[in-house]
Design an enzyme around this catalytic site. Structure first.
Site, PDB file in Angstrom:
ATOM      1  N   VAL A 293      91.335  56.563  74.085  1.00 48.85           N
ATOM      2  CA  VAL A 293      90.265  57.136  75.269  1.00 48.85           C
ATOM      3  C   VAL A 293      89.473  55.856  75.789  1.00 48.85           C
ATOM      4  CG1 VAL A 293      88.954  58.691  75.857  1.00 48.85           C
ATOM      5  CG2 VAL A 293      90.405  59.445  74.170  1.00 48.85           C
ATOM      6  N   GLU A 298      87.448  54.235  82.346  1.00 47.94           N
ATOM      7  CA  GLU A 298      87.188  55.206  83.501  1.00 47.94           C
ATOM      8  C   GLU A 298      86.416  55.142  85.188  1.00 47.94           C
ATOM      9  OE1 GLU A 298      86.305  54.925  80.408  1.00 47.94           O
ATOM     10  OE2 GLU A 298      86.851  56.464  79.044  1.00 47.94           O
ATOM     11  N   ASP A 340      97.415  44.521 123.671  1.00 51.34           N
ATOM     12  CA  ASP A 340      97.066  44.620 125.451  1.00 51.34           C
ATOM     13  C   ASP A 340      95.222  45.018 125.463  1.00 51.34           C
ATOM     14  OD1 ASP A 340      96.627  44.488 127.639  1.00 51.34           O
ATOM     15  OD2 ASP A 340      98.116  46.675 127.881  1.00 51.34           O
TER      16      ASP A 340
END
Length: 435
Positions: A293, A298, A340
């Site tokens: 983890v 994160e 254009d």
């Protein structure tokens, strides 16, 4: 509708097949009836995506998936450790993921509202003959059988068979890819031809670069050549931007790295430690999960979203609206943009600001089609004399060799016809030779 290829038919025959008057056009009642039958002259739009699906779409990212897995793992580890207190790590990660999704959702919703407002303000119009009178109508109200009036600077709003053409040239690059404008001729073709060789037709989405003409509308909406292209585009899957592809690769590699870290750490601890019970095994597994983890970045998704949102805000300050955050990175990768500009980056208004003759040069003040301004020579209003006569001849000649009409509708000045020709009418009024 025209049963035969209109390019092979005489314009008069096309008018008869469409039950219209090539001179006076349709009546308002008939145009309304045909609009109800054929529907609006616009390309079919994809069904709107519900807001909840757009919000969920903000989480469709490999890095977000990785963070969601990290939340689940953190909650499981917190529960296995006795569920004491709050799962702070899981809450923090969940807050980052949710804030990231909401920020992206809100930014894109604001952009969509701004684009919708611009589309309502810049609704295209078409110059047609209805009830025997030239008028401007919303392009979405064109129907088969309408008589379309074309002039330099106009965008063609529907497919049509030319009835008359005077030096009419149309840029058809949007359909054919050819950069050079095509000279149009109302003479029927001897045999069926491809789009680029249908010289007696004009097509929706193209632009008149020179001349003028009249055309009988033969197809609108999804029945036009542009509509057929739109049908093909609906079947094309959108490509991800370079940044999105890089994030996808990063997410996959991070996922692999996280699993490898967990497996290596858990395996090494099991091989080097004396595991005596289930509690020790759970501690080892929690150690591996915690390291995994910790290896997940994160803050990366949130940082990316914030950076892209800042880019969107900076572009908004410059009056550029971006609907999707990821498009900012794509625009940043562009080195050349060809467009254009007539009627897109400008207001499609022409103004005469300087006139040079044999006797000298004069300045014309004011802008747009409101005939308010002065003709100045050396900073003072021009007086009677050779220069005045020459300027008057120039402006009078340009106004007479002219098909434009200058109108004052409730204090708002507008024109019907070519913007360049309208500029002569406005300048002539500033000189004071007409009312």
């Amino acid at each position: 509708m025209v049963a035969t290829d209109p390019t092979l038919l005489d314009a008069a025959q096309v008018a008869r097949d469409l039950e219209t008057d090539a001179r006076n056009g349709l009546t308002s009642e008939e145009a309304a009836r045909r609009l109800a039958v054929h529907g609006p002259n616009r390309l079919a739009a994809a069904p709107p995506v519900p807001a909840w699906r757009k919000l969920l779409g903000q989480f469709a990212d490999p890095l977000i998936y990785l963070l969601l897995v990290a939340i689940v793992v953190s909650v499981v580890a917190w529960w296995l450790e006795g569920a004491e207190g709050l799962p702070i790590e899981a809450i923090v990660i969940a807050t980052i993921v949710l804030a990231n999704g909401v920020l992206g959702f809100v930014q894109e919703r604001q952009a969509e509202r701004a684009v919708a407002a611009l589309q309502r303000m810049a609704a295209p119009t078409a110059h047609v003959v209805r009830d025997g009178t030239p008028r401007h109508v919303a392009a979405s109200e064109l129907v088969p059988g309408d008589v379309l009036l074309l002039a330099e600077g106009d965008t063609v709003s529907a497919d049509g068979r030319l009835e008359t053409a005077a030096s009419l040239m149309v840029a058809e690059a949007a359909l054919t890819g050819e950069s050079e404008p095509v000279l149009k001729d109302p003479v029927p073709l001897p045999a069926p031809a491809g789009i680029g060789d249908r010289f007696d037709m004009v097509f929706a989405g193209t632009a008149v670069t020179r001349g003028r003409g009249r055309a009988i509308v033969t197809a609108t909406g999804m029945g036009t050549e542009m509509g057929r292209i739109a049908t093909l585009l609906e079947q094309t899957q959108p490509e991800r931007t370079p940044l999105q592809r890089e994030i996808d690769v990063l997410g996959r590699w991070l996922g692999i790295a996280v699993i490898v870290i967990a497996v290596v750490v858990v395996g090494a601890v099991l091989l080097t430690s004396d595991i005596t019970g289930l509690g020790d095994l759970v501690d080892v597994l929690l150690l591996g999960v915690s390291l995994a983890v910790a290896a997940v970045p994160e803050g990366l998704p949130a940082i990316l979203t914030v950076v892209l949102a800042l880019g969107v805000q900076r572009m908004a300050v410059q009056r550029a609206i971006v609907k999707k955050l990821s498009s900012v990175e794509t625009l940043g990768s562009a080195s050349v943009i060809g467009s254009d500009k007539t009627g897109t980056l400008t207001r499609n208004e022409m103004t005469i600001v300087r006139i040079a003759t044999r006797s000298g040069t004069v300045e014309v003040t004011g802008s747009g089609y409101r005939p308010e301004g002065q003709v100045l020579a050396d900073g003072a209003p021009i007086e009677a004399g050779p220069l005045h006569g020459e300027v008057r001849a120039v402006l009078s000649g340009g106004s007479l060799a002219n098909d434009a009409v200058l109108l004052n509708q409730a204090g708002s000045w507008t024109v019907q016809g070519d913007p360049t020709e309208a500029a002569f009418l406005v300048a002539e009024r500033k000189l004071g030779t007409t009312e």
